[in-house]
Scaffold this motif. Structure first.
Motif, PDB file in Angstrom:
ATOM      1  N   PRO A  30       0.829  -1.208   0.000  1.00  0.00           N
ATOM      2  CA  PRO A  30       0.000   0.000   0.000  1.00  0.00           C
ATOM      3  C   PRO A  30       0.863   1.257   0.000  1.00  0.00           C
ATOM      4  CG  PRO A  30      -0.750  -1.572   1.662  1.00  0.00           C
ATOM      5  CD  PRO A  30       0.560  -2.082   1.154  1.00  0.00           C
ATOM      6  N   SER A  31       0.420   2.281  -0.684  1.00  0.00           N
ATOM      7  CA  SER A  31       1.147   3.555  -0.695  1.00  0.00           C
ATOM      8  C   SER A  31       1.304   4.069   0.734  1.00  0.00           C
ATOM      9  CB  SER A  31       0.396   4.596  -1.535  1.00  0.00           C
ATOM     10  OG  SER A  31       0.313   4.190  -2.872  1.00  0.00           O
ATOM     11  N   GLY A  32       2.524   4.456   1.054  1.00  0.00           N
ATOM     12  CA  GLY A  32       2.781   4.987   2.387  1.00  0.00           C
ATOM     13  C   GLY A  32       3.149   3.950   3.415  1.00  0.00           C
ATOM     14  N   LEU A  33       3.129   2.670   3.065  1.00  0.00           N
ATOM     15  CA  LEU A  33       3.538   1.645   4.025  1.00  0.00           C
ATOM     16  C   LEU A  33       5.015   1.825   4.358  1.00  0.00           C
ATOM     17  CD1 LEU A  33       2.550  -1.073   5.423  1.00  0.00           C
ATOM     18  CD2 LEU A  33       3.741  -2.227   3.556  1.00  0.00           C
ATOM     19  N   LYS A  34       5.337   1.812   5.622  1.00  0.00           N
ATOM     20  CA  LYS A  34       6.726   1.971   6.032  1.00  0.00           C
ATOM     21  C   LYS A  34       7.549   0.772   5.585  1.00  0.00           C
ATOM     22  CE  LYS A  34       5.674   4.800  10.099  1.00  0.00           C
ATOM     23  NZ  LYS A  34       5.791   4.908  11.579  1.00  0.00           N
ATOM     24  N   GLN A  35       8.812   1.027   5.205  1.00  0.00           N
ATOM     25  CA  GLN A  35       9.658  -0.051   4.710  1.00  0.00           C
ATOM     26  C   GLN A  35       9.836  -1.145   5.754  1.00  0.00           C
ATOM     27  OE1 GLN A  35      13.149   1.260   2.645  1.00  0.00           O
ATOM     28  NE2 GLN A  35      14.047  -0.790   2.548  1.00  0.00           N
ATOM     29  N   LYS A  36       9.880  -0.784   7.018  1.00  0.00           N
ATOM     30  CA  LYS A  36      10.051  -1.782   8.074  1.00  0.00           C
ATOM     31  C   LYS A  36       8.861  -2.728   8.175  1.00  0.00           C
ATOM     32  CE  LYS A  36       8.183   0.981  11.914  1.00  0.00           C
ATOM     33  NZ  LYS A  36       7.057   0.046  12.193  1.00  0.00           N
ATOM     34  N   ASP A  37       7.720  -2.311   7.598  1.00  0.00           N
ATOM     35  CA  ASP A  37       6.525  -3.148   7.640  1.00  0.00           C
ATOM     36  C   ASP A  37       6.338  -3.984   6.383  1.00  0.00           C
ATOM     37  OD1 ASP A  37       5.667  -2.397  10.183  1.00  0.00           O
ATOM     38  OD2 ASP A  37       4.595  -0.639   9.432  1.00  0.00           O
ATOM     39  N   GLU A  38       7.279  -3.902   5.435  1.00  0.00           N
ATOM     40  CA  GLU A  38       7.101  -4.629   4.184  1.00  0.00           C
ATOM     41  C   GLU A  38       7.180  -6.142   4.369  1.00  0.00           C
ATOM     42  OE1 GLU A  38       8.554  -1.099   1.110  1.00  0.00           O
ATOM     43  OE2 GLU A  38       9.868  -2.828   1.464  1.00  0.00           O
ATOM     44  N   LEU A  39       8.132  -6.620   5.165  1.00  0.00           N
ATOM     45  CA  LEU A  39       8.199  -8.062   5.407  1.00  0.00           C
ATOM     46  C   LEU A  39       6.969  -8.552   6.161  1.00  0.00           C
ATOM     47  CD1 LEU A  39       9.496 -10.828   5.326  1.00  0.00           C
ATOM     48  CD2 LEU A  39      10.894 -10.172   7.302  1.00  0.00           C
ATOM     49  N   PRO A  40       6.560  -7.906   7.258  1.00  0.00           N
ATOM     50  CA  PRO A  40       5.330  -8.360   7.917  1.00  0.00           C
ATOM     51  C   PRO A  40       4.125  -8.384   6.976  1.00  0.00           C
ATOM     52  CG  PRO A  40       6.512  -6.858   9.355  1.00  0.00           C
ATOM     53  CD  PRO A  40       7.225  -6.832   8.029  1.00  0.00           C
ATOM     54  N   PHE A  41       4.023  -7.386   6.099  1.00  0.00           N
ATOM     55  CA  PHE A  41       2.915  -7.352   5.146  1.00  0.00           C
ATOM     56  C   PHE A  41       3.020  -8.490   4.139  1.00  0.00           C
ATOM     57  CE2 PHE A  41       0.916  -6.157   1.175  1.00  0.00           C
ATOM     58  CZ  PHE A  41      -0.309  -5.629   1.558  1.00  0.00           C
ATOM     59  N   ALA A  42       4.198  -8.634   3.494  1.00  0.00           N
ATOM     60  CA  ALA A  42       4.378  -9.642   2.445  1.00  0.00           C
ATOM     61  C   ALA A  42       4.184 -11.053   2.988  1.00  0.00           C
ATOM     62  CB  ALA A  42       5.765  -9.505   1.823  1.00  0.00           C
ATOM     63  N   SER A  43       4.641 -11.296   4.212  1.00  0.00           N
ATOM     64  CA  SER A  43       4.563 -12.639   4.777  1.00  0.00           C
ATOM     65  C   SER A  43       3.144 -13.044   5.130  1.00  0.00           C
ATOM     66  CB  SER A  43       5.453 -12.732   6.023  1.00  0.00           C
ATOM     67  OG  SER A  43       4.983 -11.887   7.055  1.00  0.00           O
ATOM     68  N   ARG A  44       2.206 -12.117   5.040  1.00  0.00           N
ATOM     69  CA  ARG A  44       0.796 -12.437   5.274  1.00  0.00           C
ATOM     70  C   ARG A  44       0.003 -12.512   3.976  1.00  0.00           C
ATOM     71  NH1 ARG A  44       3.244 -10.676   9.580  1.00  0.00           N
ATOM     72  NH2 ARG A  44       2.526 -11.342  11.643  1.00  0.00           N
ATOM     73  N   GLN A  45       0.711 -12.390   2.850  1.00  0.00           N
ATOM     74  CA  GLN A  45       0.085 -12.553   1.533  1.00  0.00           C
ATOM     75  C   GLN A  45       0.477 -13.872   0.876  1.00  0.00           C
ATOM     76  OE1 GLN A  45      -1.934  -9.887   1.237  1.00  0.00           O
ATOM     77  NE2 GLN A  45      -0.879  -9.158   3.071  1.00  0.00           N
ATOM     78  N   VAL A  46       1.655 -14.394   1.245  1.00  0.00           N
ATOM     79  CA  VAL A  46       2.162 -15.649   0.687  1.00  0.00           C
ATOM     80  C   VAL A  46       2.556 -16.551   1.860  1.00  0.00           C
ATOM     81  CG1 VAL A  46       2.909 -14.622  -1.496  1.00  0.00           C
ATOM     82  CG2 VAL A  46       4.479 -14.635   0.462  1.00  0.00           C
ATOM     83  N   SER A  47       3.129 -17.704   1.566  1.00  0.00           N
ATOM     84  CA  SER A  47       3.477 -18.621   2.664  1.00  0.00           C
ATOM     85  C   SER A  47       4.971 -18.850   2.806  1.00  0.00           C
ATOM     86  CB  SER A  47       2.766 -19.965   2.482  1.00  0.00           C
ATOM     87  OG  SER A  47       3.039 -20.516   1.209  1.00  0.00           O
ATOM     88  N   SER A  48       5.785 -18.258   1.910  1.00  0.00           N
ATOM     89  CA  SER A  48       7.235 -18.390   2.021  1.00  0.00           C
ATOM     90  C   SER A  48       7.899 -17.298   1.200  1.00  0.00           C
ATOM     91  CB  SER A  48       7.687 -19.769   1.510  1.00  0.00           C
ATOM     92  OG  SER A  48       9.056 -19.974   1.755  1.00  0.00           O
ATOM     93  N   ILE A  49       9.116 -16.936   1.589  1.00  0.00           N
ATOM     94  CA  ILE A  49       9.912 -15.940   0.870  1.00  0.00           C
ATOM     95  C   ILE A  49      11.363 -16.423   0.844  1.00  0.00           C
ATOM     96  CG2 ILE A  49      10.875 -13.595   0.947  1.00  0.00           C
ATOM     97  CD1 ILE A  49       8.257 -12.592   2.063  1.00  0.00           C
ATOM     98  N   GLU A  50      12.011 -16.241  -0.291  1.00  0.00           N
ATOM     99  CA  GLU A  50      13.452 -16.486  -0.380  1.00  0.00           C
ATOM    100  C   GLU A  50      14.197 -15.281   0.189  1.00  0.00           C
ATOM    101  OE1 GLU A  50      14.086 -19.201  -4.391  1.00  0.00           O
ATOM    102  OE2 GLU A  50      14.269 -17.035  -4.534  1.00  0.00           O
ATOM    103  N   ILE A  51      15.154 -15.538   1.053  1.00  0.00           N
ATOM    104  CA  ILE A  51      16.059 -14.486   1.534  1.00  0.00           C
ATOM    105  C   ILE A  51      17.243 -14.429   0.580  1.00  0.00           C
ATOM    106  CG2 ILE A  51      17.590 -13.740   3.389  1.00  0.00           C
ATOM    107  CD1 ILE A  51      15.702 -14.990   5.380  1.00  0.00           C
ATOM    108  N   ASN A  52      17.352 -13.327  -0.173  1.00  0.00           N
ATOM    109  CA  ASN A  52      18.394 -13.190  -1.184  1.00  0.00           C
ATOM    110  C   ASN A  52      19.668 -12.534  -0.662  1.00  0.00           C
ATOM    111  OD1 ASN A  52      16.899 -14.341  -3.295  1.00  0.00           O
ATOM    112  ND2 ASN A  52      15.874 -12.406  -3.712  1.00  0.00           N
ATOM    113  N   GLY A  53      19.555 -11.744   0.422  1.00  0.00           N
ATOM    114  CA  GLY A  53      20.714 -11.010   0.906  1.00  0.00           C
ATOM    115  C   GLY A  53      21.872 -11.898   1.297  1.00  0.00           C
TER     116      GLY A  53
END
Length: 316
Positions: A30-53
Motif C-alpha cells: 500500500p502507498s505509504g507503508l513503512k519499509q520496516k513493515d514490508e516483510l510483515p505485510f508480504a509474509s501475510r500474503q504468501v506462505s514463504s519468501i526467499e532471503i536473497n541477501g
C-alpha cells in the motif's frame, strides 16, 4: 485448509524471491507503508519468501532473529547460499566459508528455516567430482549444521550463532544454469544425497523437472522475458497441475527429465517462488497460483494485522 493439507498430498508453499523492491511500493505494498513493515505485510500474503541477501554478503544473527519475529508462526523462509562459495570459490576450498555461512544466524530461524538454495552461474559447467565433494559436505539436519557452524573462522567472534532449539531436517536445492547439467549421472548424484534439482522456468537456462529429493523446488523467473514476464491464466493452470501431481507423489505428464523417473511415493512437498519482479508481477502471480491450489496465506488463522499508512490505520 492449512498449508500442510494443500496440494492433495504434500505441503505446498508458494512465495516470492525477496521482498524489498521499490517498484512494488504503491503496487503490491500500500502507498505509504513503512519499509520496516514490508516483510510483515508480504509474509501475510504468501506462505514463504526467499532471503536473497545471504547470497551477496554475510548477514548478522540479529537480522535472522528479527525476520523470524516479524512473520507468522506457520511461515517459512528459504535461504540463498553465498555466491562466495558457488561463484567465487566455485566449490573449491569451501570448508571455512560453509562453516561461516552456517554460523551467520540462519539457525536463529528455528522452525521457520526452510530449504537452502545453491545457485550456480551460467559459466559453471558440470564437474561431477567437485559436486560430489560439495554435496557430501552439506549438513542434513540442524544439529549437523550447528556442529559445522562451531568451526567458523575466528573473525566472526561474537557475530556467530551456533545454537539450535531442536534438531530438524535440513533441505538443500541446486539451481544450475549450464547445458552440461542435462546429464543423468548428475541427477543420480543428487538423488543419492537427497538434494533437490531446482526446476527453473526461464528462457535462458535448462528447465529440468527431474525429482531428486522428497521435495520439489521451483523458481519461476518468467518464461518469455527473464525476471520480467508474468504468467497468464493458462501458464498458472499448468503449474498448478504439475504441483498437484508432485505433491501426490507422482510426476506430471509433461515432466522434462534427463534421468529416469523417480520412485513414486505417497507425498512430496513443493516450494515455488516467483522471481519475475521487474514488472511487479511476482506477488500477483504467487497469489494467483495459491488461489488455484486452494492455499491460504501464512498467518491466515491469526487475527488481522493493521499497518500504519500515511498516518491512518490500514488493514492488510
Amino acid at each position: 485448509m492449512t498449508i500442510s493439507q494443500a496440494g492433495q498430498g504434500g505441503a505446498v508453499r508458494i512465495g516470492i524471491s525477496g521482498w524489498t523492491y521499490a517498484p512494488w511500493r504503491g503496487a503490491f505494498y500500500p502507498s505509504g507503508l513503512k519499509q520496516k513493515d514490508e516483510l510483515p505485510f508480504a509474509s501475510r500474503q504468501v506462505s514463504s519468501i526467499e532471503i536473497n541477501g545471504t547470497f551477496y554478503r554475510q548477514q548478522a544473527p540479529k537480522s535472522f532473529a528479527n525476520w523470524a519475529a516479524e512473520v507468522p508462526d506457520d511461515f517459512v523462509f528459504s535461504i540463498k547460499g553465498p555466491r562466495f562459495i558457488t561463484h567465487i570459490r566455485r566449490l573449491r576450498e569451501i570448508e571455512g566459508p560453509l562453516a561461516n555461512f552456517m554460523a551467520c544466524g540462519l539457525l536463529n530461524l528455528g522452525a521457520k528455516l526452510g530449504p537452502i538454495l545453491w545457485q550456480f552461474p551460467p559459466n559453471f559447467p558440470l564437474d561431477l567430482d567437485r559436486f560430489a565433494q560439495f554435496l557430501g559436505c552439506l549438513p542434513k539436519d540442524t544439529a549437523a549444521a550447528a556442529a559445522l557452524a562451531e568451526r567458523h573462522d575466528g573473525w566472526l567472534k561474537d557475530k556467530a550463532a551456533t545454537g539450535i532449539d531442536e534438531n530438524r531436517p535440513l533441505r538443500h536445492a541446486i539451481e544450475i544454469r549450464h547445458e552440461s547439467y542435462r546429464d543423468a549421472a548428475f541427477v543420480e548424484l543428487l538423488r543419492a544425497h537427497g538434494v533437490a534439482l531446482v526446476c527453473a522456468d526461464t528462457v535462458e537456462w535448462p528447465r529440468l523437472m527431474d525429482v531428486t529429493a522428497e521435495f520439489l523446488y521451483l523458481r519461476l523467473h518468467g518464461s518469455e522475458a527473464l525476471y520480467a514476464s508474468g504468467y497468464d491464466d493458462a501458464a498458472l493452470d499448468n503449474w498448478a497441475r504439475r504441483i498437484r501431481a508432485w505433491t501426490a507423489g507422482g510426476e506430471p505428464a509433461d515432466a522434462e527429465r534427463v534421468g529416469g523417473k523417480a520412485v513414486a511415493r505417497k507425498r512430496r512437498d513443493v516450494f515455488a517462488y516467483f522471481d519475475n519482479d521487474l514488472k511487479v508481477r511476482a506477488p500477483a502471480d504467487a497469489r494467483g497460483l495459491m488461489k488455484r491450489l486452494g492455499l491460504p496465506a501464512a498467518g491466515a488463522a491469526e487475527p488481522p494485522r493493521t499497518f500504519a499508512v500515511k498516518g491512518r490505520p490500514a488493514s492488510e
